[in-house]
Design a protein around this motif. Structure first.
Motif, PDB file in Angstrom:
ATOM      1  N   GLU A  41      -0.251 -13.399 -25.436  1.00  0.00           N
ATOM      2  CA  GLU A  41      -0.115 -12.148 -24.687  1.00  0.00           C
ATOM      3  C   GLU A  41       0.245 -10.991 -25.596  1.00  0.00           C
ATOM      4  O   GLU A  41       0.696 -11.170 -26.719  1.00  0.00           O
ATOM      5  CB  GLU A  41       0.913 -12.295 -23.576  1.00  0.00           C
ATOM      6  CG  GLU A  41       2.330 -12.576 -24.039  1.00  0.00           C
ATOM      7  CD  GLU A  41       3.274 -12.791 -22.873  1.00  0.00           C
ATOM      8  OE1 GLU A  41       3.622 -11.785 -22.207  1.00  0.00           O
ATOM      9  OE2 GLU A  41       3.661 -13.945 -22.632  1.00  0.00           O
ATOM     10  N   SER A  42       0.018  -9.804 -25.064  1.00  0.00           N
ATOM     11  CA  SER A  42       0.409  -8.560 -25.721  1.00  0.00           C
ATOM     12  C   SER A  42       1.295  -7.801 -24.731  1.00  0.00           C
ATOM     13  O   SER A  42       1.714  -8.361 -23.717  1.00  0.00           O
ATOM     14  CB  SER A  42      -0.829  -7.734 -26.085  1.00  0.00           C
ATOM     15  OG  SER A  42      -1.523  -7.334 -24.914  1.00  0.00           O
ATOM     16  N   GLU A  43       1.523  -6.556 -24.982  1.00  0.00           N
ATOM     17  CA  GLU A  43       2.374  -5.765 -24.085  1.00  0.00           C
ATOM     18  C   GLU A  43       1.773  -5.662 -22.683  1.00  0.00           C
ATOM     19  O   GLU A  43       2.482  -5.814 -21.685  1.00  0.00           O
ATOM     20  CB  GLU A  43       2.579  -4.361 -24.663  1.00  0.00           C
ATOM     21  CG  GLU A  43       3.482  -3.490 -23.801  1.00  0.00           C
ATOM     22  CD  GLU A  43       3.661  -2.083 -24.357  1.00  0.00           C
ATOM     23  OE1 GLU A  43       4.172  -1.229 -23.602  1.00  0.00           O
ATOM     24  OE2 GLU A  43       3.296  -1.832 -25.530  1.00  0.00           O
ATOM     25  N   HIS A  44       0.473  -5.435 -22.579  1.00  0.00           N
ATOM     26  CA  HIS A  44      -0.169  -5.213 -21.279  1.00  0.00           C
ATOM     27  C   HIS A  44      -1.064  -6.347 -20.786  1.00  0.00           C
ATOM     28  O   HIS A  44      -1.480  -6.333 -19.634  1.00  0.00           O
ATOM     29  CB  HIS A  44      -1.014  -3.922 -21.330  1.00  0.00           C
ATOM     30  CG  HIS A  44      -0.183  -2.703 -21.508  1.00  0.00           C
ATOM     31  ND1 HIS A  44       0.036  -2.134 -22.750  1.00  0.00           N
ATOM     32  CD2 HIS A  44       0.485  -1.958 -20.614  1.00  0.00           C
ATOM     33  CE1 HIS A  44       0.804  -1.063 -22.602  1.00  0.00           C
ATOM     34  NE2 HIS A  44       1.092  -0.929 -21.322  1.00  0.00           N
ATOM     35  N   GLU A 146      -5.294  -2.892 -27.673  1.00  0.00           N
ATOM     36  CA  GLU A 146      -4.315  -3.907 -28.070  1.00  0.00           C
ATOM     37  C   GLU A 146      -5.028  -5.126 -28.638  1.00  0.00           C
ATOM     38  O   GLU A 146      -6.125  -5.465 -28.194  1.00  0.00           O
ATOM     39  CB  GLU A 146      -3.449  -4.363 -26.877  1.00  0.00           C
ATOM     40  CG  GLU A 146      -2.436  -3.336 -26.431  1.00  0.00           C
ATOM     41  CD  GLU A 146      -1.542  -3.812 -25.302  1.00  0.00           C
ATOM     42  OE1 GLU A 146      -0.710  -2.996 -24.885  1.00  0.00           O
ATOM     43  OE2 GLU A 146      -1.654  -4.963 -24.837  1.00  0.00           O
TER      44      GLU A 146
END
Length: 155
Positions: A41-44, A146
């Motif tokens: 995962e990333s931030e969003h 991202e």
């Protein structure tokens, strides 16, 4: 003359029996099934690259044989609310493994109705994914960007 014919017939029968004997029992097959869930995962965004494959190794006579079939499903999910995506006009995401890569682009003249996006594919006799593989994900939506990695945590 009769002895020569009989001798030749005996030799032919012996050779035929030997070839049948040596070929018989040399066919073997080993089937391996792979099922790897690569996650990250990333931030969003969060993603799962679900990889399934069947590899068959064998031997037919003295010849080694190999075949494989695999498929994947990449599921990308926005971590925020659907309302946050209501102004999104373009979404492009891509993946890259050690042996393949792909991308998908979607345009939204109207707001998207879901926050989960998928792409999938398959191959026959292609390169197999390793359980320790690291998959690179890149997501662009409108002016945002991202990148993150997926790994198999079930090793």
């Amino acid at each position: 003359m009769k002895k020569k014919m009989t001798g030749a017939l005996v030799i032919m029968l012996a050779l035929t029996a030997c070839s049948i004997f040596t070929d018989k029992g040399t066919e073997s097959e080993t089937k391996t099934k792979l099922d790897y869930p690569f996650t990250g995962e990333s931030e969003h965004w969060e993603a799962v690259y679900s990889y399934k494959a069947t590899e068959i190794r064998g031997k037919k006579g003295r010849q080694a044989t190999h075949s494989s079939k695999d498929n994947y499903v990449l599921t990308l999910k926005y971590k925020g609310s659907l309302e946050e995506l209501s102004s999104m006009k373009h979404l492009e995401y891509s993946y890259e493994t050690s042996s393949s890569k792909g991308s998908k682009r979607e345009d939204y003249p109207a707001p998207p109705s879901e926050k989960v996006f998928t792409t999938s594919g398959s191959s026959v006799n292609g390169a197999m994914k390793n359980k320790d593989e690291m998959i690179k994900i890149h997501v662009k939506w409108d002016d945002n960007d991202e990148s993150f990695e997926l790994r198999n945590k079930t090793k």
